[in-house]
Write an enzyme that holds these catalytic residues in place. Structure first.
Site, mmCIF file in Angstrom:
data_model
loop_
_atom_site.group_PDB
_atom_site.id
_atom_site.type_symbol
_atom_site.label_atom_id
_atom_site.label_comp_id
_atom_site.label_asym_id
_atom_site.label_seq_id
_atom_site.Cartn_x
_atom_site.Cartn_y
_atom_site.Cartn_z
ATOM 1 N N SER A 159 0.839 -1.189 0.000
ATOM 2 C CA SER A 159 0.000 0.000 0.000
ATOM 3 C C SER A 159 0.882 1.249 0.000
ATOM 4 O O SER A 159 1.803 1.353 -0.796
ATOM 5 C CB SER A 159 -0.954 -0.036 1.194
ATOM 6 O OG SER A 159 -1.908 0.999 1.117
ATOM 7 N N HIS A 185 -6.885 -5.312 -1.289
ATOM 8 C CA HIS A 185 -5.898 -4.340 -0.813
ATOM 9 C C HIS A 185 -5.707 -4.538 0.690
ATOM 10 O O HIS A 185 -6.523 -4.063 1.488
ATOM 11 C CB HIS A 185 -6.393 -2.916 -1.088
ATOM 12 C CG HIS A 185 -5.354 -1.864 -0.880
ATOM 13 N ND1 HIS A 185 -4.517 -1.463 -1.883
ATOM 14 C CD2 HIS A 185 -5.003 -1.144 0.203
ATOM 15 C CE1 HIS A 185 -3.703 -0.533 -1.421
ATOM 16 N NE2 HIS A 185 -3.983 -0.320 -0.156
ATOM 17 N N ASP A 219 -8.467 -5.369 -6.163
ATOM 18 C CA ASP A 219 -8.208 -4.098 -5.495
ATOM 19 C C ASP A 219 -8.482 -2.945 -6.454
ATOM 20 O O ASP A 219 -7.850 -2.845 -7.508
ATOM 21 C CB ASP A 219 -6.743 -4.077 -5.029
ATOM 22 C CG ASP A 219 -6.307 -2.727 -4.480
ATOM 23 O OD1 ASP A 219 -7.180 -1.934 -4.099
ATOM 24 O OD2 ASP A 219 -5.085 -2.494 -4.420
#
Length: 463
Positions: free
Chosen positions: A173, A440, A384
């Site tokens: 991330s 994610h 994601d």
């Protein structure tokens, strides 16, 4: 050489402020792995006190690689990566209560094959803190990377037995954005002869924030590829916006109209994993197509006030409440050797950070590392929509690498676990892979597949 020896001894004194943890509240008996926690001071007068969890490899600590792991946010504690993604502990939901979370062992921990430092960074994340309040007001990407680099230098001075281990900078991330910046600093430091010399071999970034415009702009084509918007709407939006969906010209009424229709289609979709339900605790403001890093961080206050009225729909975020309960327990903090009075309240992701995103794109950092011969693994959960895999593919294409092994499936237990493509540009290698069904970020959703992925990559096997 005397000044260098004296300097290293000063750093060593700081780096050894660590504790070995043999038992943890919520886990029955002794921990079957070596856990160390501690603080290392960095910055002017060691004003920034960065907290870490270090877990030795369960296989061969002396021979297995050393990972520095960064969780995203910015401002999300590495404890999240430890218990929800790649660490050896997971919450045992069946045996946990709202007041007494319990742990079980994670059979898919990356500590099966690597030594991992889970770092709370930047300042104000997890248990990391600043001695002076002004330290909280100057946070940015460059400082976060610099502090993390200096942290690692000091940690290795205090743990010289790991200096010979292969070193990989890893994270996901927003942490994936900081990863190549740190790796570049290490490379430059080694070339400049800065001690200690680090045995950097490469880096790993999962669902990584890389280029704000590319990452965000990819959400519209990703939505189309996943049947979240119609062919007609996508074609109209692409034509009227000319492929630019972030910060469109406000005078382009046709584009604005199409983008509003796109938002209507997407506003109730869970961007972290498009196949899972959207949960009420998320910030009530619209999930706009403009880049907004706060979309990566949960609304803690609203989340903690959440009460499930019924068992359906199940939301993944409900499990996160156990981390708040556990980490805020004074008995737990004492067991972890957290310094009393240094933080007001532990939160999984700190939204109150005053943080400046001063590095808009890290593409050139990747390009630099490739020219220096470092290995790279970039992976993306294919469900994601925060950092869509199609955006990641876009910036990788801009690196102009030669394809060594073209797009092909990879397998776990005879099932397709994702798709991969390997590039090379002598003397480096660069691997991109998707994780089928991953969100994610990918290891939280597909732990078994992600362990297989990292094992094969570390062993120089095809994924």
């Amino acid at each position: 050489m005397l000044w260098r020896a004296v300097g290293l001894l000063v750093l060593l004194d700081v780096a050894l402020s660590a504790s070995i943890i043999k038992e943890l509240p919520g886990f029955p008996g002794h921990l079957p792995f070596k856990l160390e926690t501690g603080y290392i001071g960095v910055g002017e007068l060691d004003d920034a006190q960065l907290f870490y969890y270090f877990i030795e490899s369960e296989r061969s600590p002396k021979q297995d690689p050393l990972f520095l792991w960064l969780t995203g946010g910015p401002g999300c504690s590495s404890f999240s990566g430890l218990v929800y993604e790649i660490g050896p502990l997971s919450f045992n939901y069946a045996n946990s209560s709202r007041t007494k979370p319990q742990f079980s062992l994670n059979p898919y921990s990356w500590t099966k094959v690597a030594n991992i430092i889970f770092l709370d960074q930047p300042i104000g994340t997890g248990f990391s803190y600043a001695k002076n309040w002004t330290g909280y007001n100057t946070l940015n990407d460059t400082l976060a990377a610099t502090d993390s680099y200096n942290f690692l230098r000091k940690w290795l001075i205090g743990h010289p037995e790991f200096l010979a281990n292969s070193l990989y900078i890893t994270g996901d991330s927003y942490g994936g954005k900081i990863v190549p910046i740190i790796a570049k600093k290490i490379s430059e430091g080694n070339e400049a002869g800065i001690e200690p010399m680090m045995n950097l071999k490469g880096y790993v970034s999962g669902n990584p924030v890389t280029d704000e415009n590319i990452d965000s702009n990819a959400r519209v084509p990703f939505a189309h590829l996943n049947a979240l918007i119609s062919d007609e709407l996508f074609e109209s939006t692409e034509r009227n916006c000319k492929g630019k969906y972030v910060d469109p010209d406000p005078n382009n009424t046709l584009c604005i109209k199409d983008l509003l229709r796109v938002e209507e289609c997407l506003e109730k979709v869970n961007m972290e994993h498009i196949l899972e339900p959207a949960c009420a605790f998320l910030s009530p403001k619209p999930k706009t197509l403009k880049w907004d890093s706060s979309i990566l961080i949960e609304d803690t206050k609203y989340f903690l006030s959440l009460r499930r009225a019924s068992p359906e729909p199940w939301c993944r975020y409900y499990s996160h409440i156990y981390s708040y309960i556990w980490a805020n327990d004074k008995i737990v903090q004492k067991a972890l050797h957290v310094r009393e009075g240094t933080i007001e309240k532990w939160v999984r992701c700190n939204k109150s950070l005053i943080y400046s995103e001063d590095v808009i794109s890290t593409i050139e950092y990747h390009r630099y590392l490739i020219t220096k011969g470092y290995r790279a693994l970039i992976y993306s959960g294919d469900q994601d929509m925060i950092i869509p895999y199609v955006g990641t593919q876009t910036w990788i294409k801009s690196l102009n690498l030669t394809i060594q092994y073209d797009w092909q499936p990879w397998f776990v237990d005879g099932q397709v676990a994702g798709y991969t493509r390997q590039y090379y540009k002598i003397p480096s290698s660069f691997t991109f892979t998707t994780v089928k069904g991953g969100g994610h970020t990918a290891p939280e959703y597909k732990p078994k597949e992600c362990l297989a992925m990292i094992c094969r990559w570390l062993a120089y096997y095809p994924i």
